[in-house]
Write a protein that holds these residues in place. Structure first.
Motif, PDB file in Angstrom:
ATOM      1  N   ALA A 200       0.650  -0.939   0.195  1.00 16.41           N
ATOM      2  CA  ALA A 200      -0.006   0.667  -0.118  1.00 16.41           C
ATOM      3  C   ALA A 200       0.610   1.378   0.391  1.00 16.41           C
ATOM      4  O   ALA A 200       2.568   1.195   0.422  1.00 16.41           O
ATOM      5  CB  ALA A 200      -0.847   0.005   1.001  1.00 16.41           C
ATOM      6  N   ASP A 216      -3.726   4.749  -0.743  1.00 14.68           N
ATOM      7  CA  ASP A 216      -4.208   3.568  -2.277  1.00 14.68           C
ATOM      8  C   ASP A 216      -3.785   2.405  -1.551  1.00 14.68           C
ATOM      9  O   ASP A 216      -2.740   1.214  -1.081  1.00 14.68           O
ATOM     10  CB  ASP A 216      -3.071   4.362  -2.836  1.00 14.68           C
ATOM     11  N   SER A 217      -4.614   1.391  -1.771  1.00 16.93           N
ATOM     12  CA  SER A 217      -4.495   0.271  -1.493  1.00 16.93           C
ATOM     13  C   SER A 217      -3.805  -0.704  -2.308  1.00 16.93           C
ATOM     14  O   SER A 217      -3.664  -2.012  -1.379  1.00 16.93           O
ATOM     15  CB  SER A 217      -6.543  -0.368  -1.528  1.00 16.93           C
ATOM     16  N   LEU A 220      -4.689  -3.910  -3.370  1.00 16.18           N
ATOM     17  CA  LEU A 220      -5.894  -4.467  -2.884  1.00 16.18           C
ATOM     18  C   LEU A 220      -7.692  -3.947  -3.767  1.00 16.18           C
ATOM     19  O   LEU A 220      -8.227  -3.227  -3.167  1.00 16.18           O
ATOM     20  CB  LEU A 220      -6.538  -4.520  -1.279  1.00 16.18           C
ATOM     21  N   ALA A 221      -6.684  -3.090  -4.314  1.00 15.98           N
ATOM     22  CA  ALA A 221      -7.952  -2.488  -5.100  1.00 15.98           C
ATOM     23  C   ALA A 221      -8.686  -3.032  -6.283  1.00 15.98           C
ATOM     24  O   ALA A 221      -8.641  -3.990  -6.801  1.00 15.98           O
ATOM     25  CB  ALA A 221      -7.007  -1.488  -6.291  1.00 15.98           C
ATOM     26  N   HIS A 229      -8.829  -4.840   4.112  1.00 19.22           N
ATOM     27  CA  HIS A 229      -9.037  -3.121   4.019  1.00 19.22           C
ATOM     28  C   HIS A 229      -8.922  -2.148   5.396  1.00 19.22           C
ATOM     29  O   HIS A 229      -8.070  -1.404   5.531  1.00 19.22           O
ATOM     30  CB  HIS A 229     -10.102  -2.565   3.109  1.00 19.22           C
ATOM     31  N   LEU A 232      -5.290  -2.812   6.336  1.00 20.36           N
ATOM     32  CA  LEU A 232      -4.476  -1.591   5.521  1.00 20.36           C
ATOM     33  C   LEU A 232      -4.778  -0.832   6.320  1.00 20.36           C
ATOM     34  O   LEU A 232      -3.547   0.250   6.416  1.00 20.36           O
ATOM     35  CB  LEU A 232      -4.953  -1.594   4.498  1.00 20.36           C
ATOM     36  N   ASN A 233      -5.634   0.312   6.600  1.00 18.87           N
ATOM     37  CA  ASN A 233      -5.914   1.177   6.650  1.00 18.87           C
ATOM     38  C   ASN A 233      -5.779   1.203   8.133  1.00 18.87           C
ATOM     39  O   ASN A 233      -4.754   2.816   9.180  1.00 18.87           O
ATOM     40  CB  ASN A 233      -7.382   1.162   6.788  1.00 18.87           C
ATOM     41  N   ALA A 258      -8.434   4.240   2.837  1.00 16.38           N
ATOM     42  CA  ALA A 258      -8.677   3.162   1.225  1.00 16.38           C
ATOM     43  C   ALA A 258      -9.972   2.544   1.046  1.00 16.38           C
ATOM     44  O   ALA A 258     -10.052   1.760   2.362  1.00 16.38           O
ATOM     45  CB  ALA A 258      -7.446   2.522   0.463  1.00 16.38           C
ATOM     46  N   GLY A 259     -10.903   1.748   0.312  1.00 14.85           N
ATOM     47  CA  GLY A 259     -11.655   0.681   0.282  1.00 14.85           C
ATOM     48  C   GLY A 259     -13.064   0.631   1.336  1.00 14.85           C
ATOM     49  O   GLY A 259     -13.678  -0.200   1.321  1.00 14.85           O
TER      50      GLY A 259
END
Length: 388
Positions: A200, A216-217, A220-221, A229, A232-233, A258-259
């Protein structure tokens, strides 16, 4: 905050870079260009040029020819309306509280310390004048971190710090204060993209009105895996708080995670507020917008790093980095002369800061030849040894 504290001050032609480290981890960053000081802390004898009751303040002409704004709330006591406290043409001593921003002049205060008032009295009356420069970043950080040892490669800076604090606290080194790892970290702070673990990243995009931070993931986008997600965040939260502090971002800051659906982003409000709590400027997390953007406000005192370095790095930043590299070449090959071949805008930027070229000549004991080349772009600087 606890831990082994060290302040490293790197002095190079046209630039002073300061790093505050705890247990080897970078915590505070400052970059100053003595030829273009931000003015914060400067003490001026000023003159009122416009009284503005509707704005609850006044414009003052400063000793360096610039115009600053004095809010009514920063008048010395007793508290009274600006129109009754000040008249056009009146002289007044002020201190710069906040650096200029976006074409606006500095913010001023007439609430002076006893020492400042004594200096003003000793200077007498007369036209607007700069009475004293504010402290540099090395002095400011040394006061904030009184337990930190200080290492610098600048003799003048070492002398200043030794006169202000216990002399044994400051070490003057003949080698560069910044090693490769610290140089790399400073270089990263001049770029808009920040890489994070797991592939990420986040993009930092300053605008005149606010700074946007977009998480920006990466891989994982497009994924519907909400748990991934969330993880990640969660990783991004402390990185965001850290980059805000290191880059000295100020004013309105919007963060787009993100996401995640808006309702799930609410779970990130408390962790982000906790991560921001260690910031010495005490930023405020105002909450989340209806679009799911986190709203942060951080006070502005000194300019953000991107205003000094450019984002991406400006031609001047590229040129000053080239001067540092040229001095490293001089150290490796004493007695040799060198030339800098670079894009015309890089050469022009260096020529606009003659003190930097003078500093290089003093250190290298000969001038650096500047060779503009229209085929090159900023970032393609070339240091060449001159035959003979």
């Amino acid at each position: 905050m606890t831990g082994d504290a060290e302040i490293r001050v790197s002095v190079s032609p046209g630039e002073v870079r300061v790093a505050g480290l705890r247990d080897g981890r970078l915590e505070i960053v400052a970059v100053e260009r003595p030829g273009r000081p931000d003015g914060v802390g400067d003490l001026h004898r000023a003159r009122a040029t416009a009284i503005l009751p509707a704005m609850s303040g006044a414009f003052l002409l400063l000793g360096d020819g610039s115009t600053g704004f004095l809010p009514e709330s920063e008048l010395p006591p007793p508290r009274r309306p600006i129109s009754k406290a000040l008249q056009e043409g009146q002289s007044l001593a002020v201190r710069v509280q906040r650096a200029p921003q976006g074409g606006k002049g500095p913010r001023l205060s007439a609430r002076l310390s006893t020492a400042e008032q004594r200096l003003v009295e000793q200077s007498g009356s007369g036209a607007p004048a700069l009475l004293r420069r504010g402290d540099g970043a090395a002095l400011r950080l040394a006061r904030i971190w009184p337990e930190a040892r200080i290492v610098t490669d600048g003799p003048a800076v070492a002398g200043l710090l030794r006169s202000a604090f216990e002399p044994a606290r400051t070490t003057l080194t003949l080698s560069s204060t910044f090693g490769p790892e610290l140089e790399a970290r400073f270089a990263e702070l001049a770029e808009p993209r920040v890489e994070m673990e797991g592939g990420a990243s986040m993009i930092i995009h300053p605008t005149p009105a606010l700074t946007a931070i977009d998480v920006d993931s990466g891989g994982l986008a497009g994924s519907r895996d909400s748990i991934a997600h969330e993880r990640l965040n969660a990783v991004a939260v402390p990185v965001i708080a850290r980059e805000i502090r290191l880059r000295n971002l100020a004013g309105a800051i919007l963060v787009d995670f993100a996401g995640l659906a808006v309702r799930r982003r609410e779970l990130l409000v408390a962790p982000l507020a906790e991560a921001l709590a260690d910031d010495p400027l005490s930023p405020r997390l105002l909450g989340m917008t209806r679009l799911g953007l986190m709203e942060i406000v951080r006070p502005r005192v000194h300019p953000p790093l991107h205003e000094i370095l450019g984002l991406p790095p400006s031609p001047l930043t590229r040129g000053l980095a080239a001067l540092r590299q040229a001095l490293r070449e001089v150290s490796a090959r004493p007695g040799s002369g060198f030339a800098l071949r670079a894009a015309p805008e890089v050469i022009q930027a260096l020529e606009s800061l003659p003190q930097a070229l003078h500093d290089y000549q003093e250190a290298a004991r000969r001038p650096l030849q500047l060779q503009p080349d229209i085929r090159l772009r900023p970032g393609q600087e070339d240091i060449m040894e001159i035959p003979g």
